[in-house]
Each structure stands twice: as C-alpha cells, then as structure tokens.
Design a protein around this motif. Structure first.
Motif, PDB file in Angstrom:
ATOM      1  N   GLU A 485       7.320-109.075  33.011  1.00 11.10           N
ATOM      2  CA  GLU A 485       6.084-108.301  33.145  1.00 11.10           C
ATOM      3  C   GLU A 485       5.241-108.380  31.885  1.00 11.10           C
ATOM      4  N   ILE A 486       5.889-108.359  30.731  1.00  7.17           N
ATOM      5  CA  ILE A 486       5.128-108.388  29.482  1.00  7.17           C
ATOM      6  C   ILE A 486       4.523-109.772  29.247  1.00  7.17           C
ATOM      7  N   ILE A 487       5.220-110.840  29.692  1.00  2.00           N
ATOM      8  CA  ILE A 487       4.667-112.197  29.597  1.00  2.00           C
ATOM      9  C   ILE A 487       3.430-112.314  30.482  1.00  2.00           C
ATOM     10  N   THR A 488       3.529-111.770  31.690  1.00  2.00           N
ATOM     11  CA  THR A 488       2.386-111.776  32.611  1.00  2.00           C
ATOM     12  C   THR A 488       1.203-111.026  32.009  1.00  2.00           C
ATOM     13  N   LEU A 489       1.499-109.900  31.368  1.00  2.00           N
ATOM     14  CA  LEU A 489       0.456-109.091  30.738  1.00  2.00           C
ATOM     15  C   LEU A 489      -0.230-109.871  29.612  1.00  2.00           C
ATOM     16  N   MET A 490       0.550-110.505  28.742  1.00  2.00           N
ATOM     17  CA  MET A 490      -0.028-111.263  27.632  1.00  2.00           C
ATOM     18  C   MET A 490      -0.848-112.443  28.159  1.00  2.00           C
ATOM     19  N   SER A 491      -0.356-113.067  29.219  1.00  2.00           N
ATOM     20  CA  SER A 491      -1.070-114.201  29.799  1.00  2.00           C
ATOM     21  C   SER A 491      -2.426-113.764  30.344  1.00  2.00           C
ATOM     22  N   GLY A 492      -2.451-112.632  31.022  1.00  2.00           N
ATOM     23  CA  GLY A 492      -3.697-112.165  31.619  1.00  2.00           C
ATOM     24  C   GLY A 492      -4.688-111.601  30.621  1.00  2.00           C
ATOM     25  N   ASP A 493      -4.175-110.887  29.599  1.00  2.00           N
ATOM     26  CA  ASP A 493      -5.061-110.175  28.669  1.00  2.00           C
ATOM     27  C   ASP A 493      -5.424-110.971  27.422  1.00  2.00           C
TER      28      ASP A 493
END
Length: 580
Positions: A485-493
């Motif tokens: 989830e945190i990887i997805t967050l960093m990728s998106g933001d």
C-alpha cells in the motif's frame, strides 16, 4: 587426403558397379557390415532407429555420397552390424567395394590403416569443436555424421560466390580458405582466412534461400565437411533438439559482442539461461513482425537480415543486422508499439519474452532494477527506483525536500522486519520475543494514530496490523500488505514529481540510460519508450524511405507485406555497432 594419387587409381579399379531398383533395400540395419558404397546416380533414403526401437526416416542422400565407411575403421575388429538402413528412393547406380577387395587394398597399402582408423574419430572431434554443436552427446554427433557430405577443393577453386543462394553449412577438415567481398568499386577485398576446424555458413541451416554475403575460395587444397539444411532439420526432428538450445553458445557470444547497453547489468552466469530461453525465429522478406498500435512482451535482436520501421505507412528507418528493438516491452507494462516492423530480406530474429527475462532476476531484484532503469528511463516504475541502491538514495533525498521521507523509511524497515522473520526459528520462544519486539517498535513508530513517523495507510490496514501485533500473533507477513500500500501511495503521489526533479536526472546519468538529444526533444518528436524519432523531419525529407544511419548499401522497392500472425513486441530501436 588419405590416399595418394596411385592409391586412388588402385582403389577405383577395385570398385564394382551395381544397380538397385526403386524401393529395394541396399542394406538393412542389423545386417553384417561388409561392403562400402558410393552413390553415382539416383537418391537414397536413410532410416535410423529411434529411442523406442522403431525405424524412422532420417534423410535423403544424393550423388556422390558414400556409406558403409565404418568397414575401414572396423576391418580388424570382427563382425560389425549396420546401424542404419539404406533404401533406393529411385533406381540407383552404385559403386561398391567388397570385403575381399577391401582386404586386398589394405594389405597392398598398409600405410593407410592409421589414417583410415582416425578419419571418423577426427570427424567427430571436428563436429565437437563447432560452437553450436559442442554440447551434443556422442550419440547425437554420430547421428549427425551420417548426414555429412564431403567436398574437396583444389587451390584457387571457388566454393561459392557472394550473392549465391546458400543451403549448406561447412567445416574445414583440412586446408585453407579465403573469404572475400566486392567493395562499391567492384574490387575484391580479403575479409579473412579459414583453417582446420573452423566453420561457416550456419545461417543457411536456419533460413531457406539466404544469399551468401561473401565469396569463399580455396587458397590450398582443402577438404570440407558439409551439412545441408534439409538434413540438419531432419536431425533436429529425429533427436528432438531445439535450435535455440543447440545454438546457445553462439547466441551468448552474439549478445556479449552486440553492444547492447542494458546487457551490461546482466550477471555473467545468467547469459547461458538467457540463451536457453531465447527463441530463434525466421522470416521471409516482406513479412510483418508486428503492427503499430499493438501490444507485446518481447525483445528482438536482428541476427541476420534487415527490418523496415514505418509510422503511419511511411518508412522511417531500416534496421540492419545487429540492431535490436522492443526492449521497453521487457520492463514496462502495456506499452503500445509506435511503428510497424516488416522484414526487407530473409531475416533471423532472436527473441526473449518479458516473463523469461524477469525469471533471470527472481533472486536479484537489485540487478533487475538496474536493467529496468537503463531500458525504461522516464517510463520506469517505482519498484525499479527503490530496489536500486542509487535510485533509492536519490528518491529519499527528493522525499526529504517534500517532507515525506517517512514512507520510504517505513518501506526499508518493514523489508528488514520480513528478512528478520524469515531468518528466525519461530518455534523457539526467544526468537518469537525478538520478532514481537521488532513488530511492536514498528507499530509505535509508524502505525498508531499520532505516531512519531505515522505513515498514510488506510484505517482498516492500520487496525489489522495493531490487532495482530497486540495479540502477539505477528509473523513474516504482518506488514506485507501495508508495504504494498505504501509503494502504491508513493507511486501515485511522488513518482511523477520525482521524474521531473534534478535527483532523477542524476539517477539517469548514474545508470547510463538511453540519451535523448536536444534535436529529438522537439515537439514533433514521437516518443519511442526511451528514444525518440523526429517524425516531422523524416516525413518532410521527401526521401520516403530510410534514415541515413540505417541506410543499406543498395536501395530496394517497398512491396506489400505478407501478414505473419499475431504481433510480438513494443518498439524501441537502438542500433548496435557490429554483428559478429
């Protein structure tokens, strides 16, 4: 090469003519090996025994082949049975040497015994020295030997000319050959020489009707061993060998010498596995390899031939032997091809699928990250950056300027936690306590509301982790979902912003990714997954054919292509300096 001139005359006098009608057997497997045969006219079918003990057609032989030569090797070893069967496909005119005549010849010429005994073992030795045959078993080498032809040349005699159609692969048994080619002025240029145990013409084994790219002439008397394409294909079929596996050593050598930048990051030990997974594909001229707009997952290398690249129906490049394309498809998801690729001559391509490429790095994500960054450039994904040592350092540096470094810190720590959990024996109370202590510290630092370095994960995810740790049920997978989830967050933001930063430019310089010059940054430049082609310039030249750097030495007409089948790869073009 074994007999002198007088021996040849004496041997010829001992040969007797024999006619075998169509459909009749000349000799059968299991019969006593007594006679030696030379085929003067007609065609012979050879049948061999399979692993299951069945007799199976192998190949045809034509004049002036010979068979039964093992009688010379075994002339003092008692009764030997024939290993293969020979049938007259059409009425055959033969010359044969009987056992009695053979014994007389050897008695009168005792000096030939040694050379005759060593002839067959030398042939097997030479076959073993051919790079793409070196891993064959003794049984397979013997099977290939049955299909060999022998060609003798006098000094100055031409084996074939540049431009001739090829169908044979050659090995030099003895003597020396010169390789020449005509330059643009028609002058003959010496390219090199070939001596004992050297080989040439393997392209003819893979591609029907391919033209020879040079002239080969004997500079001394020479004896060559040759394999026809049809016999080689029959050999692959009957031995159930794959061409790609057979040629793995040559493929390894080709890739190593091809100046493919991203291959620098591939470990030496992985090249063999890459070659084993590499698929050898052959195309006739004017066949479509893939079409603009399609999706694909393979990388291509031009082993032989030429490939035309066209955008919206206009040819923009002609890729020569040694060029490669489609590498973006190895590391970027759902990348559309930005051009149509069509063969412009008989062509051999080596291809690697994305799935096979990834398997080489299953236990080396850091090495894969380097390759992905080299290939994908600005199209790279977040995982390529954070698994790369310099990438994660520069990404962390960038996040600090955004006051958001807690996400990457959390990712580092939960990875460390998972590795710790996998190294412990959780049947031991001491190890359980050690893991619980680490999990609790991560929860207090990153997970609980109001934590010192609280990360932005969902409330549901937060509650699940807290409950698991508070109940003392933590395991290696406790933080896995939150890590994703945190990887997805960093990728998106943050990923998009990072790619516009100075830190990302430093990363690209560090990994040596593909460079885009100022000219091709023009507004009309059409992006090719890490490289760009200036479409406006190309379409305004009026040439309507090729970019000069890819231009072949002779112009050619564009013809209507034949559709090959489903498309293969996304397009990204890079020329290699040379092709071995």
């Amino acid at each position: 090469f074994v007999f002198d001139d007088n021996m040849v005359k004496e041997f010829a006098k001992l040969l007797k003519p024999k006619t075998v009608k169509e459909g009749k057997w000349i000799c059968r497997r299991g019969e006593k090996l007594e006679d030696f045969y030379i085929l003067r006219g007609g065609k012979v079918s050879i049948y061999v025994q399979t692993r299951e003990g069945k007799e199976m057609f192998y190949c045809h032989q034509i004049p002036y082949c010979f068979f039964g030569e093992d009688v010379f090797v075994n002339h003092q070893r008692g009764v030997v049975e024939r290993k293969d069967s020979y049938q007259a496909t059409e009425t055959c005119e033969l010359l044969y040497l009987s056992q009695r005549a053979r014994n007389k010849f050897i008695k009168d010429n005792p000096g030939v015994r040694g050379p005759l005994d060593s002839l067959q073992s030398n042939i097997i030795r030479l076959l073993k020295m051919v790079p793409f045959l070196s891993n064959l078993s003794p049984t397979h080498l013997q099977r290939l030997r049955v299909g060999l032809h022998y060609r003798s040349l006098e000094a100055g005699e031409v084996l074939f000319y540049e431009g001739d159609q090829g169908r044979d692969f050659y090995i030099v048994y003895s003597g020396t050959l010169q390789i020449t080619r005509q330059d643009l002025n028609g002058e003959e240029i010496l390219l090199g020489e070939l001596g004992c145990a050297e080989c040439f013409g393997e392209i003819a084994l893979m591609l029907s009707g391919v033209t020879r790219t040079a002239t080969v002439r004997a500079s001394t008397s020479a004896l060559l061993l040759s394999v026809r394409q049809d016999i080689f294909k029959a050999f692959l079929k009957i031995t159930q060998l794959e061409l790609g596996h057979l040629m793995r050593e040559r493929i390894i050598s080709t890739f190593k010498k091809s100046n493919i930048a991203f291959f620098d990051a591939i470990p030496e030990e992985s090249f063999k596995n890459i070659a084993l997974k590499c698929v050898v594909q052959t195309f006739d001229s004017d066949e479509i390899i893939f079409t603009e707009g399609d999706f694909g997952d393979q990388f291509y290398f031009i082993y032989h031939g030429r490939v035309s690249v066209s955008v919206k129906g206009r040819e923009v490049a002609l890729l020569p032997r040694g060029a490669y394309f489609g590498e973006i498809a190895l590391v970027v998801e759902d990348t559309p091809r930005t051009a149509t690729c069509i063969t412009r001559s008989k062509t051999i391509l080596l291809s690697i699928s994305k799935a096979d490429f990834a398997r080489f790095f299953e236990n080396r994500p850091e090495a894969l990250a380097d390759v992905e960054l080299k290939i994908a450039g600005k199209k790279c994904q977040i995982r390529s950056i954070i698994y790369h040592s310099e990438g994660v350092r520069l990404f962390t540096q960038f996040l600090k300027t955004q006051y958001a470094e807690e996400s990457i810190e959390f990712w580092h720590e939960v990875r460390g936690y998972r590795k710790l959990a996998l190294s412990l024996d959780l049947s031991l109370e001491e190890d359980v306590k050690k893991l619980y202590s680490k999990a609790s510290s991560l929860v207090e630092k990153y997970i609980r509301q109001g934590a010192e370095r609280q990360v932005n994960i969902s409330n549901e995810m937060r509650q699940s982790i807290e409950n698991e740790v508070d109940l003392g049920e933590c395991s290696a997978v406790t933080f896995v979902d939150s890590e994703t989830e945190i990887i997805t967050l960093m990728s998106g933001d943050k990923l998009g912003q990072f790619k516009q930063s100075e830190e990302f430019k430093q990363l690209m310089q560090s990994v040596g990714g593909y460079k885009v010059n100022e000219k091709t940054k023009a507004k009309q430049g059409k992006k090719r997954g890490g490289s760009r082609i200036d479409i406006k310039e190309l379409l305004s030249t009026g040439r309507g054919s090729t970019i000069s750097k890819y231009q072949s030495s002779s112009d050619h007409e564009l013809t209507t292509p034949k559709k090959l089948g489903e498309s293969i790869v996304s397009l990204n073009i890079k020329p290699a300096k040379t092709m071995p």
